[in-house]
Each structure stands twice: as structure tokens, then as C-alpha cells.
Design a protein around this motif. Structure first.
Motif, short mmCIF file in Angstrom:
data_model
loop_
_atom_site.label_atom_id
_atom_site.label_comp_id
_atom_site.label_asym_id
_atom_site.label_seq_id
_atom_site.Cartn_x
_atom_site.Cartn_y
_atom_site.Cartn_z
N PHE A 142 -6.12 -9.52 -11.18
CA PHE A 142 -5.91 -8.63 -10.02
C PHE A 142 -4.96 -7.47 -10.30
O PHE A 142 -4.70 -6.66 -9.41
N ILE A 160 -8.90 -18.27 -2.07
CA ILE A 160 -8.01 -17.74 -3.11
C ILE A 160 -6.80 -17.12 -2.42
O ILE A 160 -6.94 -16.30 -1.52
N THR A 161 -5.61 -17.51 -2.86
CA THR A 161 -4.42 -16.83 -2.35
C THR A 161 -4.14 -15.64 -3.25
O THR A 161 -4.41 -15.67 -4.45
N MET A 162 -3.58 -14.59 -2.65
CA MET A 162 -3.27 -13.41 -3.46
C MET A 162 -2.08 -13.71 -4.35
O MET A 162 -1.08 -14.24 -3.90
N PRO A 163 -2.20 -13.35 -5.63
CA PRO A 163 -1.04 -13.53 -6.49
C PRO A 163 0.04 -12.51 -6.15
O PRO A 163 -0.27 -11.43 -5.66
N ARG A 164 1.29 -12.88 -6.38
CA ARG A 164 2.37 -11.87 -6.36
C ARG A 164 2.44 -11.33 -7.79
O ARG A 164 2.65 -12.08 -8.74
N LEU A 165 2.26 -10.03 -7.93
CA LEU A 165 2.30 -9.44 -9.26
C LEU A 165 3.73 -9.15 -9.67
O LEU A 165 4.53 -8.65 -8.87
N SER A 177 7.03 -7.43 -11.21
CA SER A 177 7.48 -6.03 -11.18
C SER A 177 8.72 -5.87 -12.02
O SER A 177 9.51 -6.81 -12.17
#
Lengths: 362, 362
Positions: B57, B336-341, B343
């Protein structure tokens, strides 16, 4: 402390902020609310949020079918795109840095120049901007969306009283309702001001004091550090001139005078280089900085702000401490599940209207 | 029934498929496995999947910072982009339609022409293709990713035995491990073949029989309807010539001869217009159709396949019934849970190398 540049009607609030900021000990540090607002003109409901979430992540109602709200305001990150200025359909770029959507619920105006009075009005901008989602009109966006099986039902469910629920107004109401769920409370700073003195490090506490003493809080005040906007009626933004002090190296280096600010929209001399004071919540996740995204790091952004807004040369220690404090403004991000986007069984939805460059092999 | 065009080494499997398909009553309808494969060369682990999901993602390791795997293979939809051919960085478009990632775990080769032997090899293609993510090399992609705080740790956690975990090989292993979790079992068809005779409508059952009787199953066989690939060793794909029958209106109308198929990569005459038989799982969600995305609807795609592959003019009823059956191949999509990208605190990650078009106002 920098001279406050209040806009018409904001004199009292600005004066009050000045008085408070003048006394460091008494400064009223405020935590972010743990519940987002739900305005009377668009009360948040589960059905609106469900529809709005799908719309937020759906790229198919952009001209190319590739750009969604989330493309430039990526909720998996700081709700920005990491670029100086965003890239929309067909590789086109605009002139300003993507503002965060996280906690935008707490802003009384939207866009860098505050030209939208609320999230509903804001949502119309990127959809129809040629360099963003590039749709000819909001009506075209609605038409594209309701051509997809399933969306009509979602609109009807979200706006049960309406005889014709699939309108532009309802479209943006749903998007705004979803966006109002996107808040990040309980940062280390919030925990600290609510009483947990171990939530911030000594350096962060020192930075917090410096942040106030050098004058940052004269503009970046309130729970969202964007001025008194949270307590202001919708559409009444808190604006400041940027840059205020122009006789320094940074103004030229970062091209800070090229953008006319609010004056670009209003044409008024008094709006020249005026911008909404942006929130500092999660600021550590939203590099690069400023309206034009020309400053790549937060320490440099703090140095530049010190000089061009307060006419101060902040020491290395002051900058480091303030940056440490700003790191403490990163909140808790709610878990978001990916929406399933509706589809037309066996039918193409996106009608592609062009591209920047085609190739014959890859 | 169309003439099977087996590639070297696939004669037996193809012959077996022919035999089976020749007897409609005995046709072996198979359900999709409910568990994805976990190959010995890259066993699926939770840590790999976590890393791979973030990479899937993350748009920041594309040349423009705007294109992720999910841009063209959108998991919120059919894992495609709804476009005839995909749009990558700077508005560039390639020549082929985005194949689905849902259930790609069950394919023994990847890409339309099967030029990647597995998901690991496939992942390298779009990242370095100039018209997709546009990075100069996989090394540059890895460099960009590990310049982001947090990714190094995730690599170390995913590949605990490696002294240098941040390699190109591990990068694509993680992406592939995540992709192998993306399967959609328990479609109405699967429920039907497992014994729930109410899972498909009468029309769908009729379509299922027609699908077999007219000859579709001679190629679209097996649990994924992509031939015997699921039981084939990695890299040994099941290829067919498309179009096989060229003396009809569709070949010209949809420009079906322009692409050389496998021959584009191999240069071999025998590979001319040869393609991997694509899965039909969730086919109703992946319009437009065929390698060039020139056919906008599933009924038309069925008609075209009947003519150019089987030399049959399917009746309206046959087409409608087959389409109804294909609708029954849409499976259950895992939440699907959104990943934390990750930073870098206060630092810009994306170094933008260009754009298609800039404007001075929006």
C-alpha cells in the motif's frame, strides 16, 4: 513576539490570545477533544459515514479513474502525500501542499486560504480541480458514482428522508461525515496536559515552554494549535500573513512570496499572503512543509517560522526542543478497515478521457 | 471444442483436461482451497505479511510518490483499476490490462504472458517499469523504503535469520507473502460444489453446464478456472493462443492481434499470441476484459470468447446463462485493515523526479 495580523472581526480573539501567550505560566494548554463535532447541518450517522468512506477511497469518479481523496490525503500516513505539491490525474501537479484531513473536523475553514467554510464545501474543490481529480463538474462526479450498482442504495440509506438522495449536497455531506470521524486524540501532549506528567520527556516539556515563550502560541494556539478556530463559527477562519518578516534569507530561498495566499481568490490587497493558521497535530508526519511544500524537514520549518514570523534567530537548542515537543503532538490513529467498493457486475465504470503518455510496451 | 494448444511439456495435462471436458456429466468441478499455499522457498509468516502489506500500500517508493501496488490492483475492488490499461507515474499508460491479485496465489505463473514464475518475481516488474511505478531499479526502491524509519526493523523482524535483511529478494518475498493471503474462497459456486445446491440459481446451474458443454472448461478448468496451473510446478504455466479463430468481426473490432503475447518477451514464433489462461474468479468485478482491456462488458467478453476461441456463435440465452454462472464465482473477501505506514519524523521521503504537467493555480 510577532505582531498579530488579525483579519476584520478577529481583533478580540487575537488580542485575547496575545494576552494569554504573554504569560507563559498561565498559558492554557488544551487537549484535543476525544469526540469529533457533529454539526447540526450534517449530523454524523453510521450510514453517512459508510457511504462517505467508500467515496473517500473510490478513485473511479476521477477523470482518469486513478485518483481518490486518499491519493493526496493518505490516511495510512499523515493524510498527506509526502510531495511538495500533490499530483492529480494524468500526472498534473498543483501549486499547494496537501493539508491534512486528520483532525480537519476541528477546523472552522478549509484549504490553505480558508476559501471553503466547512468540509462539505471543501470536498467539491479537488473533485472538480483539473489538476486533482479532474471531473468537469460535481454533477458529473455524482453521475459517475450512481452509475455504479450499489451506490444508489447507499445514498438512500444515508439520507432516508430525501425523495432524491443522490445529489451533490448529499455526496459531499457523506464525505464530510466520514472525515469528521478522522481524529487523533490522546497524543503524548494530550496525556501530559490531562495529568500524566511522564507522557512527555524533559526535552519535550522544555520544547513546550520554548514554543510558548518565543511566541509560537500567539498563532498556533488552542487544542489543534491552529488558533481559536475550534471555538469559532464555521467559515470564520483565523488568518495570518506569511511571511510577516521578509528581510531574510528564507523568503527567497523557499520562494515564500510567489503565492498570493487568500488574495488569489479574493483579489483583495488586504488578503495578500494571508493564510489560515494550519494545525500542528501530527505535523511530524506531514513533511514537506508550508503552503508550497518547499521546506523538507521540521527543524528547518521551525527555524524558518522563527525568522519569518517572529523575526527571531532560534538557537539550535531551541529548535531541537521545539521539534521534540512537536513530535509529542502525534496522536492515536483509529484502525480503519478497507471498504468494499461497489461494482457493476461485468461492466466497465471508468470512461477514460485521456492520458499523459502512452507507450507500446512495458 | 477448440483445439488445445499445449506448450512443450504440458501435453499430458492438456490431454487429461480434454478427456475430462469431453464428458460433461463427469466434469470435475472443484472448489477453491480455503487456505492459500505457503511455498517452501518463502513460507508465509505473520511478520512477512505485515511488512508486505505495508509495502503493497505504500506509494512512496514510486518515482512520483503516488503509485502503489494497490493503485492498479485495488483490493477494495476486484484488485484491478477498472481501466483498459493501467496508469502509472506521471500519467503514463502501458499496453495491458491489470491482472487480478486476488487468488494470484493459485497461479503457477504471473503476468499475462507468464514471464514471472511466481509472485516474488512478479513484484519486481511494476516497481521498475517506467509506465508503472517508474523506479530506475529494485535497488533504488529498497533504498527509498529503508530510508524510512521503521522499515529496517520490519525487515529484520520478517527475516530474523538474515545478517542483511534489507535486500531486494526479501522485499519481494514480503510482498508475495502478503499477496498469498489474498484469496476469495466460498463463492456461491464453491458452496454449490461442496453440496449446497441452493447456492446457485437455476439459471446459474444451467450456465455452469453450458460453460462446460460449449467448451470453456477445456481451458478454464480447475478450482481457479485457469487450467491445471494450481497443480503445476512454479513457472510452468498453461498457455493458449488468443485469438485462435481470426476470421471474424471481433478480432479487428477489439484489436486482438496487435499484442504479440508471449512472443513479445521470448521472440519465438511459437509464442506468438500465446497467453496464460487467466482465472475467472471474481471476473464480474474486473471489467474491462482481455489483455488489452478493449471489451467493456462480460456478456460481450463471453460472446467474443465463444467466437474467437471456440468458433461458436453463442445464443443470447447461452451468453446470459454463462454470465449468470460467472457471477457465482465471486468469493468472500477477507476484511483488510489499513496499515499504518512508517514515517520519518519531520522529514520528506519522496524525492520527486518530475511531473507530466505543472500549473500555477488551481
Amino acid at each position: 513576539m510577532k505582531a498579530i495580523q488579525p483579519t476584520r472581526g478577529r481583533l478580540l480573539a487575537a488580542a485575547a490570545a496575545l494576552l494569554v501567550a504573554g504569560n507563559a505560566a498561565a498559558y492554557d494548554w488544551q487537549a484535543l477533544p476525544e469526540k469529533p463535532p457533529s454539526p447540526k447541518h450534517n449530523p454524523t450517522t453510521e450510514a453517512k459515514v459508510e457511504l462517505g468512506k467508500k467515496l473517500y477511497f473510490d478513485p473511479r469518479y476521477s477523470a482518469s479513474g486513478t485518483v481518490s481523496c486518499n491519493t493526496c490525503h493518505n490516511l495510512m500516513e499523515g493524510s498527506d502525500d509526502g510531495r511538495p505539491t500533490s499530483m492529480g490525474v494524468f500526472g498534473r501537479t498543483g501549486p499547494r501542499n496537501a493539508p491534512p484531513v486528520w483532525n480537519a473536523a476541528f477546523m472552522s475553514t478549509q484549504f490553505w486560504d480558508g476559501r471553503a467554510k466547512n468540509l462539505e464545501e471543501q470536498a467539491k474543490g479537488p473533485i472538480t480541480a483539473g489538476v486533482e481529480m479532474g471531473m468537469g463538474s460535481m454533477d458529473m462526479a455524482v453521475e459517475r458514482v450512481i452509475s455504479i450498482d450499489g451506490y444508489r442504495e447507499l445514498f438512500a440509506k444515508a439520507f432516508p428522508g430525501d425523495s432524491n438522495p443522490t445529489t451533490v449536497d448529499n455526496f459531499v455531506k457523506a464525505v464530510a461525515a466520514f472525515e469528521r470521524t478522522l481524529i487523533t486524540p490522546n497524543s503524548p501532549y494530550d496525556q501530559y496536559v490531562k495529568g500524566d506528567k511522564s507522557a512527555l520527556s524533559d526535552q519535550q516539556v522544555r520544547g513546550m515552554k520554548t514554543f510558548n515563550e518565543v511566541g509560537c502560541t500567539s498563532c498556533h494556539s488552542g487544542p489543534a494549535f491552529n488558533g481559536p478556530q475550534m471555538n469559532m463559527p464555521e467559515g470564520q477562519g483565523f488568518y495570518q500573513k506569511f511571511p510577516t518578516f521578509t528581510d531574510n534569507e528564507y523568503v527567497k530561498k523557499y520562494n515564500l512570496m510567489a503565492d498570493k495566499g487568500r488574495a488569489r481568490g479574493t483579489g483583495k490587497e488586504s488578503d495578500l499572503h494571508m493564510y489560515k493558521v494550519p494545525t500542528l497535530r501530527n505535523v511530524t508526519l506531514t513533511a514537506p512543509y508550508f503552503h508550497n511544500g518547499q521546506v523538507e524537514t521540521l527543524p528547518e520549518a521551525v527555524r524558518v517560522m522563527g525568522k519569518v514570523q517572529l523575526n527571531k534567530d532560534l538557537s539550535k537548542q531551541q529548535v531541537t526542543d521545539i521539534v521534540a515537543f512537536l513530535n509529542g503532538l502525534t496522536g492515536e490513529f483509529p484502525e480503519i478497515t478497507m471498504p468494499r467498493l461497489p461494482s457493476n457486475p461485468g461492466e466497465t465504470v471508468v470512461e477514460v478521457s485521456g492520458d499523459a503518455e502512452s507507450v507500446s510496451a512495458h
